[in-house]
Design an enzyme around this catalytic site. Structure first.
Site, PDB file in Angstrom:
ATOM      1  N   LYS A  59       4.424   8.630   9.150  1.00  0.00           N
ATOM      2  CA  LYS A  59       4.198   7.976  10.437  1.00  0.00           C
ATOM      3  C   LYS A  59       5.226   8.398  11.503  1.00  0.00           C
ATOM      4  O   LYS A  59       5.089   9.461  12.067  1.00  0.00           O
ATOM      5  CB  LYS A  59       4.081   6.464  10.230  1.00  0.00           C
ATOM      6  CG  LYS A  59       2.808   6.184   9.378  1.00  0.00           C
ATOM      7  CD  LYS A  59       2.435   4.752   9.168  1.00  0.00           C
ATOM      8  CE  LYS A  59       1.078   4.713   8.449  1.00  0.00           C
ATOM      9  NZ  LYS A  59       0.977   3.778   7.350  1.00  0.00           N
ATOM     10  N   TYR A  76       0.858  -1.177   0.000  1.00  0.00           N
ATOM     11  CA  TYR A  76       0.000   0.000   0.000  1.00  0.00           C
ATOM     12  C   TYR A  76       0.897   1.231   0.000  1.00  0.00           C
ATOM     13  O   TYR A  76       1.864   1.305   0.760  1.00  0.00           O
ATOM     14  CB  TYR A  76      -0.882   0.005   1.249  1.00  0.00           C
ATOM     15  CG  TYR A  76      -1.783   1.213   1.399  1.00  0.00           C
ATOM     16  CD1 TYR A  76      -2.860   1.410   0.532  1.00  0.00           C
ATOM     17  CD2 TYR A  76      -1.563   2.149   2.410  1.00  0.00           C
ATOM     18  CE1 TYR A  76      -3.701   2.515   0.676  1.00  0.00           C
ATOM     19  CE2 TYR A  76      -2.401   3.250   2.560  1.00  0.00           C
ATOM     20  CZ  TYR A  76      -3.465   3.430   1.695  1.00  0.00           C
ATOM     21  OH  TYR A  76      -4.286   4.518   1.845  1.00  0.00           O
ATOM     22  N   ASP A 107       9.109   2.857  -0.320  1.00  0.00           N
ATOM     23  CA  ASP A 107       8.068   3.407   0.547  1.00  0.00           C
ATOM     24  C   ASP A 107       8.326   2.927   1.967  1.00  0.00           C
ATOM     25  O   ASP A 107       8.001   1.796   2.329  1.00  0.00           O
ATOM     26  CB  ASP A 107       6.686   2.988   0.059  1.00  0.00           C
ATOM     27  CG  ASP A 107       5.579   3.598   0.910  1.00  0.00           C
ATOM     28  OD1 ASP A 107       5.893   4.136   1.988  1.00  0.00           O
ATOM     29  OD2 ASP A 107       4.409   3.527   0.501  1.00  0.00           O
TER      30      ASP A 107
END
Ligand code: PLP
Length: 432
Positions: free
Chosen positions: A270, A142, A237
């Site tokens: 995050k 994702y 990512d």
């Protein structure tokens, strides 16, 4: 009716599904999601004052646990100085410099407000910098909810993806090629067919959005070699893995095993925001200088590099740079995985687990899966039984079998022991 039920009913009247991000709605596992009233350390309390040991950690950011004193102090002080200016600030520079120090593959950084935005912008930059359109992504990874990423594999390698969301035109995903994770032969075939048109390959180095699946070292090497051979950019990512599996992210771990390994672009989020909306992308200077205002690739944001968010991120990154931080976090996480595995095996249940730093995954499967198809072989009913059994006993894990788990520095041995004891009771019921 509990207060959680009342709030969920009220929420469903006004917010689609009662939530502002789908997985929070518990659709995969059923039931009412607890509405969280407050949190401290490794614990959260819901609207009915029930306490949970938190293994979600806001889906990754809360690596220090909730309410860390230094982080709160930095945020309070930043608030006093002003919430947002829409003009450059010193903390943005400081945060960008800190990221560059932790990630040697990064020469320059652009700060944004969410991982979705960072991933989307990194892909636009890869396309703008190479002058190519096609993108490789892997099934089960994702990278945020940008249109071109909401795509599943077509019927064969020769066909590009199909949209997985209504509202995404087939035209938008026609340049996205979706491949199987850890499948080197398929990757080689894709580059042989389309190599000269491929702008970039985006991947989670340890895929935390299909629970926890590591890219093998050989597969990682192949990703880098093929990108270099064909002039495509390798986009790592690390929104979830960055600063969590190790201070320097998963790339620092692969670099230990693959000499000279470095992605061209890295996406972060995050942990670097410590719980505030903050994300970033960065990489080689020559590529990053293609961004506006220096270059032709447009990207912007009203709240990008927000002064309160950067204060939160900087305080978080300062704390996790303490010597031995990730080694200790990794030990605690491994202890949890070992305890759960032992408890499941004692009851004759298939179970396996893996972890790195403060990120973990476990599977109700006899061995660790290598790709999304294998992850989804997990028995969903059994997972739901485990999830609800734990939740009832005050242990809050992700409400879907394809999500990773998170341990923070605030989790203690007592938390781990209580979690394993709760799991033992649930496994006993499941074995019946
Ligand atoms: C969470 C996540 C994103 C998206 O970040 P948001 O801040 O939720 O937009 C992107 N990539 C990965 C690997 C993630 O885990």
């Amino acid at each position: 009716m509990t207060r959680n039920d009342q709030l969920f009913n009220r929420a469903k009247q006004i917010i689609p599904g009662g939530v502002n991000s789908p997985v929070r709605a518990f659709r995969a596992v059923g039931g009412t999601p607890p509405f969280i009233a407050r949190a401290q350390g490794a614990h959260m309390w819901d609207a009915d004052e029930k306490r949970y040991i938190d293994y979600i950690g806001s889906w990754g950011p809360m690596i220090l646990g909730h309410g860390h004193a230094d982080v709160l102090a930095a945020v309070r002080a930043a608030c006093e100085d002003g919430l947002s200016f829409g003009a450059p600030t010193e903390r943005e520079v400081e945060l960008a410099e800190t990221i560059r120090t932790l990630y040697p593959s990064i020469d320059m950084v652009r700060l944004v407000s969410s991982g979705t935005e960072a991933g989307m912008s990194a892909i636009r930059l890869a396309r703008g910098a190479t002058g190519r359109n096609k993108l490789i992504k892997f099934e089960g990874c994702y990278h945020g909810h940008a249109d071109s990423l909401l795509v599943k594999a077509g019927s064969g390698l020769a066909t590009f993806g199909n949209p997985t969301s209504a509202g995404v035109p087939a035209d938008v995903v026609q340049h996205t090629l979706v491949l199987e994770y850890n499948n080197q032969a398929q990757l080689e075939e894709a580059f042989a067919l389309y190599g000269d048109d491929i702008a970039g390959l985006i991947m989670e180095p340890i895929a935390g959005n299909m629970n926890f699946v590591r890219a093998t070292v050989d597969f990682t090497r192949a990703c880098q070699d093929l990108c270099r051979q064909y002039g495509a950019l390798l986009i790592y990512d690390e929104v979830m893995t960055g600063c969590r599996v190790a201070l320097g992210g998963a790339q620092s771990l692969y670099a230990q095993q693959i000499p000279g390994f470095a992605p061209d672009l890295t996406v972060l989020g995050k942990v670097i925001g410590g719980g505030m909306p903050l994300a970033a992308f960065g990489g080689k200077r020559a590529v990053m200088e293609k961004l506006a205002p220096l270059g032709p690739v447009y990207q912007a944001g009203t709240l990008s590099g927000n002064p309160v968010a950067t204060a939160c991120g900087l305080a978080t990154l300062a704390a996790i740079q303490a010597p031995g931080f990730h080694a200790k976090l990794g030990d605690m996480t491994r202890r949890l995985m070992d305890g759960l595995t032992q408890a499941a095996h004692d009851h004759g249940l298939p179970f396996c687990a893996d972890s790195e730093g403060g990120l973990f995954g476990f599977f109700l499967l006899p061995e660790l899966p290598q790709n999304y198809t294998q992850v989804m072989k997990t028995d969903g009913k059994r997972f739901n039984q485990l999830f609800h059994g734990l939740l009832e006993r005050g242990v809050y894990i992700a409400p879907a079998l394809y999500e990773a788990g998170f341990v923070s520095a605030a989790h203690t041995e007592a938390d781990i022991a209580a979690t394993v004891a709760a799991a033992r009771e649930v496994f006993a019921q499941m074995a019946d």
